[in-house]
Design an enzyme around this catalytic site. Sequence first.
Site, mmCIF file in Angstrom:
data_model
loop_
_atom_site.group_PDB
_atom_site.id
_atom_site.type_symbol
_atom_site.label_atom_id
_atom_site.label_comp_id
_atom_site.label_asym_id
_atom_site.label_seq_id
_atom_site.Cartn_x
_atom_site.Cartn_y
_atom_site.Cartn_z
ATOM 1 N N SER A 11 35.012 35.619 -2.261
ATOM 2 C CA SER A 11 36.290 36.037 -1.695
ATOM 3 C C SER A 11 37.487 35.348 -2.318
ATOM 4 C CB SER A 11 36.308 35.790 -0.182
ATOM 5 O OG SER A 11 36.109 34.417 0.110
ATOM 6 N N SER A 12 37.293 34.229 -3.007
ATOM 7 C CA SER A 12 38.428 33.539 -3.614
ATOM 8 C C SER A 12 37.945 32.614 -4.724
ATOM 9 C CB SER A 12 39.201 32.719 -2.565
ATOM 10 O OG SER A 12 38.414 31.647 -2.075
ATOM 11 N N ASP A 234 27.071 28.231 -8.185
ATOM 12 C CA ASP A 234 27.844 27.422 -7.242
ATOM 13 C C ASP A 234 26.965 26.611 -6.296
ATOM 14 O OD1 ASP A 234 27.030 29.657 -5.768
ATOM 15 O OD2 ASP A 234 29.052 30.366 -5.364
ATOM 16 N N THR A 256 29.802 31.769 2.260
ATOM 17 C CA THR A 256 29.474 33.177 2.468
ATOM 18 C C THR A 256 27.979 33.338 2.699
ATOM 19 O OG1 THR A 256 31.331 33.853 1.081
ATOM 20 C CG2 THR A 256 29.600 35.481 1.456
ATOM 21 N N ASN A 293 17.425 31.346 1.245
ATOM 22 C CA ASN A 293 18.693 32.069 1.271
ATOM 23 C C ASN A 293 18.871 32.668 2.662
ATOM 24 O OD1 ASN A 293 19.819 32.079 -1.470
ATOM 25 N ND2 ASN A 293 20.526 34.124 -0.924
#
Length: 485
Positions: A11-12, A234, A256, A293
């Site tokens: 998202s960013s 990440d 997220t 996950n």
Amino acid sequence: MVHIAVDIGASSGRLVVGEIKDGKMKIEEIHRFANGFTETEGILYWDIEHLLTEIVKGLATAKLLGYETCTVGIDTWAVDYVFIDKKGNRLQEVVSYRDKRTDKTIEKVTPTISKKLIYEKTGIQFLPFNTIYQLFEEDSELIKKTDKIMMVPDYLGYRLTGIAVTEVTNASTMQLLNVDKRHFDDDLLDIISVKKEQFADFAEPGQELGSLKKEWFPSYDLPDCKLITVASHDTASAVAGTPGIGEDWAYLSSGTWSLLGVELDKPVITQLSLKDNYTNEWGVFQTYRFLKNIMGMWIIQEVRRNLPEDYNYPKFVEEAKKVEHFQQFINFNDDRFLNPPNMVTEIQAYCKETSQPIPETAGEFAACIYDNMAIIYAIALSDLEEITGKKIDCLHIVGGGAHNELLNQLTANISGKTAYAGPTEATAIGNLLLQMIAANEVANLDEGRQLVHKSFDIKQYMPEFIDRNQLISRFREMIGKQFSL
């Protein structure tokens, strides 16, 4: 030496400057930008050129702030990729892993090669958007025209330096690497009609990539930058930036997605790890991220987007404290919650189908989400101990989700583990740590984690009394006898 982490999520994205001062790591965000996928003719795409432009803008900001020289490392999400031809031109837009084209692809692949054999080869959990399944659905003629397939952060590094690599922590998520040979698996490549030569050489985290080609961006005044290949996935960077000390800890990278696991020296590939769908992603310095996950803050993000009244995340927590908890039991890892048209109505439909109370208010939705996330975390921690034989005493919660004090306390209560929340910027911090190690400012990962521990605020959550066994049993009962996260 000044270092800059380029950290891009779903998202960013942002650029974060880091350096060591007075024995502590100091960080400062200098540039932030939006990210997201858009739908074109029924396909979800990322705007990769937008991301590249924003990185360059951020580096120009660094120059304006007086940073004449620096190192730079890039991390993003996993599994998505870019096709380029022999001239270095991108052949198509970058499809998002949330696109529905691979919803049923695992079922198409496994008649040719069993799930058991794929897992034995790769050690990677089965997710419908893994790169192997995305490539299976690609146009075969387009693949034939492709000279190199690059993961998203590798492509961004390539556009800045002209040097192509395949960074291993991100590459491992493709479910194409043979965990024993530590290279691409020929059988799996054959299934998707891709050749080894269509990938650049492997690069390990901490390896120098090359210098920024400032002349390629004449509209910007840029610093002299040396790019370092960090842990470009990440989650791998977040785990590197987790201040765990000793061997009795697990991590929860909460954003997220929620990535919950332990760091190991060797993979765990057993019938039980396959059954419970645990993954062995490659970590920094030859480690493995043995993790689950789990659907993360995406659920509350989508509920926020779909509710008629806007709530910020602290307000969701405040409202959740006002309602009765544990009224619904939902496995948010169910594929139906991956990207529904409307998360609010999807949760309500699930509750109606299972004859559970239907949430209506923001507080009821938030409590429902946080309660079930905490239960799922607790079950995953228990599974981790059983599969690895490793006793876990504490859970380090890092990433943006570490801000959520209610969820942190619920997680401690239901798991029975002491939880430590922070740093929230673990991904950028892990990215910076790898640059600092490459620059010989930090000796190794253990020293780096000790640096993180003393540099940032970390909050402790002790387990409070709660009938955790009853809650977990009720959750399993409601989900069904064939329960699986």
